[in-house]
Design a protein around this motif. Structure first.
Motif, PDB file in Angstrom:
ATOM      1  N   VAL A  30       0.830  -1.200   0.000  1.00 46.21           N
ATOM      2  CA  VAL A  30       0.000   0.000   0.000  1.00 46.21           C
ATOM      3  C   VAL A  30       0.868   1.254   0.000  1.00 46.21           C
ATOM      4  O   VAL A  30       2.050   1.215   0.333  1.00 46.21           O
ATOM      5  N   GLU A  31       0.241   2.367  -0.396  1.00 48.01           N
ATOM      6  CA  GLU A  31       0.886   3.668  -0.241  1.00 48.01           C
ATOM      7  C   GLU A  31       0.892   4.026   1.243  1.00 48.01           C
ATOM      8  O   GLU A  31      -0.145   3.975   1.905  1.00 48.01           O
ATOM      9  N   HIS A  32       2.055   4.353   1.759  1.00 47.28           N
ATOM     10  CA  HIS A  32       2.162   4.656   3.188  1.00 47.28           C
ATOM     11  C   HIS A  32       1.703   6.094   3.422  1.00 47.28           C
ATOM     12  O   HIS A  32       2.498   7.033   3.403  1.00 47.28           O
ATOM     13  N   GLU A  33       0.397   6.246   3.640  1.00 42.94           N
ATOM     14  CA  GLU A  33      -0.174   7.576   3.824  1.00 42.94           C
ATOM     15  C   GLU A  33      -1.115   7.551   5.019  1.00 42.94           C
ATOM     16  O   GLU A  33      -1.584   6.484   5.436  1.00 42.94           O
ATOM     17  N   PRO A  34      -1.422   8.716   5.600  1.00 41.48           N
ATOM     18  CA  PRO A  34      -2.320   8.750   6.759  1.00 41.48           C
ATOM     19  C   PRO A  34      -3.685   8.159   6.425  1.00 41.48           C
ATOM     20  O   PRO A  34      -4.248   8.421   5.368  1.00 41.48           O
ATOM     21  N   GLY A  35      -4.199   7.349   7.326  1.00 36.92           N
ATOM     22  CA  GLY A  35      -5.538   6.803   7.166  1.00 36.92           C
ATOM     23  C   GLY A  35      -5.627   5.485   6.434  1.00 36.92           C
ATOM     24  O   GLY A  35      -6.711   4.909   6.348  1.00 36.92           O
ATOM     25  N   VAL A  36      -4.523   4.968   5.901  1.00 37.15           N
ATOM     26  CA  VAL A  36      -4.602   3.737   5.116  1.00 37.15           C
ATOM     27  C   VAL A  36      -5.009   2.556   6.000  1.00 37.15           C
ATOM     28  O   VAL A  36      -5.802   1.702   5.592  1.00 37.15           O
ATOM     29  N   LEU A  37      -4.504   2.516   7.224  1.00 41.94           N
ATOM     30  CA  LEU A  37      -4.865   1.422   8.117  1.00 41.94           C
ATOM     31  C   LEU A  37      -6.341   1.498   8.493  1.00 41.94           C
ATOM     32  O   LEU A  37      -7.025   0.471   8.582  1.00 41.94           O
TER      33      LEU A  37
END
Length: 237
Positions: free
Chosen positions: A58-65
């Protein structure tokens, strides 16, 4: 002469289209399961669940989890654990999911996760994948020698030891972690923190389909370039 005529079941054209009433029509035997997929109830009843390890790049960005965990909540998938960590590529992260579902449910997990915008690629790992997790156990310190012996038996480490509690760390496959926890119960487990499984495919097989290590391109470029001269020497104040 009246334009009305009766249908075969006695209903007139003014009452609607000819045919049986809605309550008289046969209901479809199929239905949708909890994931929204139409299934045959008899087939669904015969399916057994299995544990699968799914890796998502995944793109490591805020909110992905939050997006991934929210998907599992809405679809009511049986998630056992979820771990997240960086990869060799800057800006990418790996999410490792352990789910217990039927084969159809596991397919839905992969399809639904792949639809999320931050997700680059999704794949299921083979049964022979390298898997490990970590657990921290805080137990009563009344029998430190026995606690130390059990810790060594499971190749663990003692991270903290005091007059009242001892905290140990165990790493390894899920079965090993389960057995270690059972062995420490005799001392009285006060607290426990468990990471859940993380995994990588064996050998040269990419963990996620199509994944390439971030250093591969860099190393190829460096072979074509002359090494940078590094200035050496001593410096006086």
């Amino acid at each position: 002469m009246s334009s009305e005529h009766e249908s075969g079941d006695g209903a007139s054209a003014s009452d609607g289209l000819a045919g049986p009433r809605p309550e008289e029509r046969p209901e479809p035997e199929g239905r949708r399961n909890k994931h929204g997929v139409r299934i045959d109830p008899e087939v669904e009843a015969e399916q057994e669940t299995r544990t699968a390890v799914v890796s998502a790049l995944v793109e490591h960005e805020p909110g992905v989890l939050a997006k991934v965990s929210g998907l599992f909540s809405r679809r009511q998938f049986n998630i056992e654990s979820l771990t997240v960590g960086p990869t060799t590529v800057d800006g990418h992260a790996r999410i490792t999911l352990v789910v217990e579902e039927t084969d159809a449910g596991i397919d839905q997990v992969k399809k639904q996760v792949a639809k999320l915008r931050p997700v680059i690629q999704v794949g299921e790992l083979d049964d022979d994948a390298v898997q490990a997790e970590l657990v921290l156990l805080k137990v009563r310190g009344d029998e430190p020698d026995k606690v130390h012996a059990i810790t060594q038996m499971y190749e663990g480490q003692t991270l903290d030891a005091g007059p009242r509690t001892i905290t140990v760390q165990i790493t390894g496959e899920q079965d090993k972690i389960d057995d270690a926890i059972d062995a420490f119960r005799q001392f009285g487990i006060i607290e426990i923190a468990r990471t859940g499984q993380t995994a990588l495919a064996r050998g040269d097989t990419p963990t996620t389909p199509g994944e390439e290590p971030g250093h591969a391109k860099e190393s190829e470029e460096s072979d074509d370039e002359e090494p940078e001269q590094v200035e050496t020497g001593t410096y006086d104040d």
